[in-house]
Scaffold this motif. Structure first.
Motif, PDB file in Angstrom:
ATOM      1  N   TYR A   1      81.229 -26.750   8.820  1.00 37.33           N
ATOM      2  CA  TYR A   1      80.679 -27.200  10.353  1.00 37.33           C
ATOM      3  C   TYR A   1      79.124 -27.391  10.060  1.00 37.33           C
ATOM      4  O   TYR A   1      78.465 -28.231  10.642  1.00 37.33           O
ATOM      5  CB  TYR A   1      81.014 -26.110  11.396  1.00 37.33           C
ATOM      6  CG  TYR A   1      80.314 -26.537  12.546  1.00 37.33           C
ATOM      7  CD1 TYR A   1      80.956 -27.523  13.572  1.00 37.33           C
ATOM      8  CD2 TYR A   1      79.114 -25.731  13.040  1.00 37.33           C
ATOM      9  CE1 TYR A   1      80.145 -27.671  14.686  1.00 37.33           C
ATOM     10  CE2 TYR A   1      78.540 -26.132  14.159  1.00 37.33           C
ATOM     11  CZ  TYR A   1      78.883 -27.067  15.077  1.00 37.33           C
ATOM     12  OH  TYR A   1      78.244 -27.287  16.104  1.00 37.33           O
ATOM     13  N   LEU A   2      78.684 -26.564   9.181  1.00 40.23           N
ATOM     14  CA  LEU A   2      76.983 -26.569   8.808  1.00 40.23           C
ATOM     15  C   LEU A   2      76.720 -27.578   7.762  1.00 40.23           C
ATOM     16  O   LEU A   2      75.649 -27.947   7.716  1.00 40.23           O
ATOM     17  CB  LEU A   2      76.779 -25.123   8.367  1.00 40.23           C
ATOM     18  CG  LEU A   2      76.702 -24.075   9.634  1.00 40.23           C
ATOM     19  CD1 LEU A   2      76.353 -22.729   9.121  1.00 40.23           C
ATOM     20  CD2 LEU A   2      75.858 -24.426  10.682  1.00 40.23           C
ATOM     21  N   ASP A   3      77.830 -28.228   7.146  1.00 35.33           N
ATOM     22  CA  ASP A   3      77.404 -29.128   6.095  1.00 35.33           C
ATOM     23  C   ASP A   3      76.486 -30.084   6.591  1.00 35.33           C
ATOM     24  O   ASP A   3      77.004 -30.961   7.649  1.00 35.33           O
ATOM     25  CB  ASP A   3      78.690 -29.545   5.195  1.00 35.33           C
ATOM     26  CG  ASP A   3      78.249 -30.248   4.106  1.00 35.33           C
ATOM     27  OD1 ASP A   3      77.344 -30.268   3.362  1.00 35.33           O
ATOM     28  OD2 ASP A   3      79.178 -31.649   4.134  1.00 35.33           O
ATOM     29  N   GLY A   4      75.613 -30.566   6.224  1.00 36.01           N
ATOM     30  CA  GLY A   4      74.552 -31.699   6.749  1.00 36.01           C
ATOM     31  C   GLY A   4      73.574 -31.432   7.962  1.00 36.01           C
ATOM     32  O   GLY A   4      72.936 -32.198   8.302  1.00 36.01           O
ATOM     33  N   ALA A   5      74.131 -29.969   8.381  1.00 34.62           N
ATOM     34  CA  ALA A   5      73.046 -29.700   9.848  1.00 34.62           C
ATOM     35  C   ALA A   5      71.723 -29.488   9.029  1.00 34.62           C
ATOM     36  O   ALA A   5      71.346 -29.164   8.135  1.00 34.62           O
ATOM     37  CB  ALA A   5      73.630 -28.460  10.244  1.00 34.62           C
ATOM     38  N   GLU A   6      70.780 -29.916   9.719  1.00 33.62           N
ATOM     39  CA  GLU A   6      69.423 -29.745   9.724  1.00 33.62           C
ATOM     40  C   GLU A   6      68.808 -28.295  10.008  1.00 33.62           C
ATOM     41  O   GLU A   6      69.330 -27.676  10.799  1.00 33.62           O
ATOM     42  CB  GLU A   6      68.842 -30.896  10.408  1.00 33.62           C
ATOM     43  CG  GLU A   6      68.639 -32.360   9.790  1.00 33.62           C
ATOM     44  CD  GLU A   6      67.836 -33.418  10.440  1.00 33.62           C
ATOM     45  OE1 GLU A   6      66.992 -32.845  11.007  1.00 33.62           O
ATOM     46  OE2 GLU A   6      68.299 -34.436  10.667  1.00 33.62           O
ATOM     47  N   GLY A   7      67.804 -28.026   9.240  1.00 34.83           N
ATOM     48  CA  GLY A   7      67.060 -26.840   9.499  1.00 34.83           C
ATOM     49  C   GLY A   7      67.892 -25.639   8.986  1.00 34.83           C
ATOM     50  O   GLY A   7      69.179 -25.635   8.677  1.00 34.83           O
ATOM     51  N   GLY A   8      66.990 -24.481   8.588  1.00 28.65           N
ATOM     52  CA  GLY A   8      67.450 -23.250   8.037  1.00 28.65           C
ATOM     53  C   GLY A   8      67.910 -22.366   9.221  1.00 28.65           C
ATOM     54  O   GLY A   8      67.862 -22.764  10.300  1.00 28.65           O
ATOM     55  N   LEU A   9      67.654 -21.030   8.843  1.00 31.07           N
ATOM     56  CA  LEU A   9      67.801 -20.018  10.152  1.00 31.07           C
ATOM     57  C   LEU A   9      66.612 -20.076  10.867  1.00 31.07           C
ATOM     58  O   LEU A   9      65.389 -19.781  10.522  1.00 31.07           O
ATOM     59  CB  LEU A   9      68.225 -18.725   9.209  1.00 31.07           C
ATOM     60  CG  LEU A   9      68.365 -17.575  10.042  1.00 31.07           C
ATOM     61  CD1 LEU A   9      69.721 -17.888  10.672  1.00 31.07           C
ATOM     62  CD2 LEU A   9      68.588 -16.330   9.198  1.00 31.07           C
TER      63      LEU A   9
END
Length: 141
Positions: free
Chosen positions: A129-137
């Protein structure tokens, strides 16, 4: 909401364990600063404010606490006389390793509650789900 509640419980347990140690009164906001500075070693207070979603004054105050406690160093910016570069000190990097180990303990407890196989499936699903999502924590105030 289950993800939010789980994260909150794990964060509360993390800070309960921190309270058992003789450390400064670190808050969740400090953790986001540690993570950001580990990834952005030449960040300024303005950069930090944007990342945290707070005012420059709030970011400066949070950074000042970490400077006072020896976790962060503030040095003059090489190109902007008005700005300072924020970076983790050796103590800051050591704390980050300690925090990572503490989070790993909490994840192990979670895995023992749900089972190793289900944990592996959950981890794989979250990573997909997070693959390619922008930004860190980042905090969600």
């Amino acid at each position: 909401m289950l993800f939010a509640r789980t994260f909150r419980v794990m964060t509360d347990r993390f800070h309960e364990r921190l309270a058992d140690r003789d450390l400064e009164p670190l808050r969740p906001a400090h953790g986001f600063v540690f993570r950001y500075l580990a990834e952005q070693p030449s960040a300024t207070a303005v950069d930090l404010a944007v990342h945290l979603g707070v005012s420059k004054q709030a970011a400066t105050k949070t950074a000042a606490e970490l400077v006072e406690w020896g976790y962060v160093r503030r040095t003059p910016h090489p190109a902007d006389r008005r700005a300072h570069v924020l970076e983790l000190t050796g103590k800051g990097r050591s704390y980050l390793r300690f925090a990572d180990a503490l989070w790993a303990e909490l994840e192990e407890e979670f895995a023992s509650a749900v089972g190793a196989e289900r944990m592996a499936v959950l981890r794989e699903a979250l990573e997909a789900y997070l693959d390619g999502a922008e930004g860190g924590l980042r905090p969600v105030w």
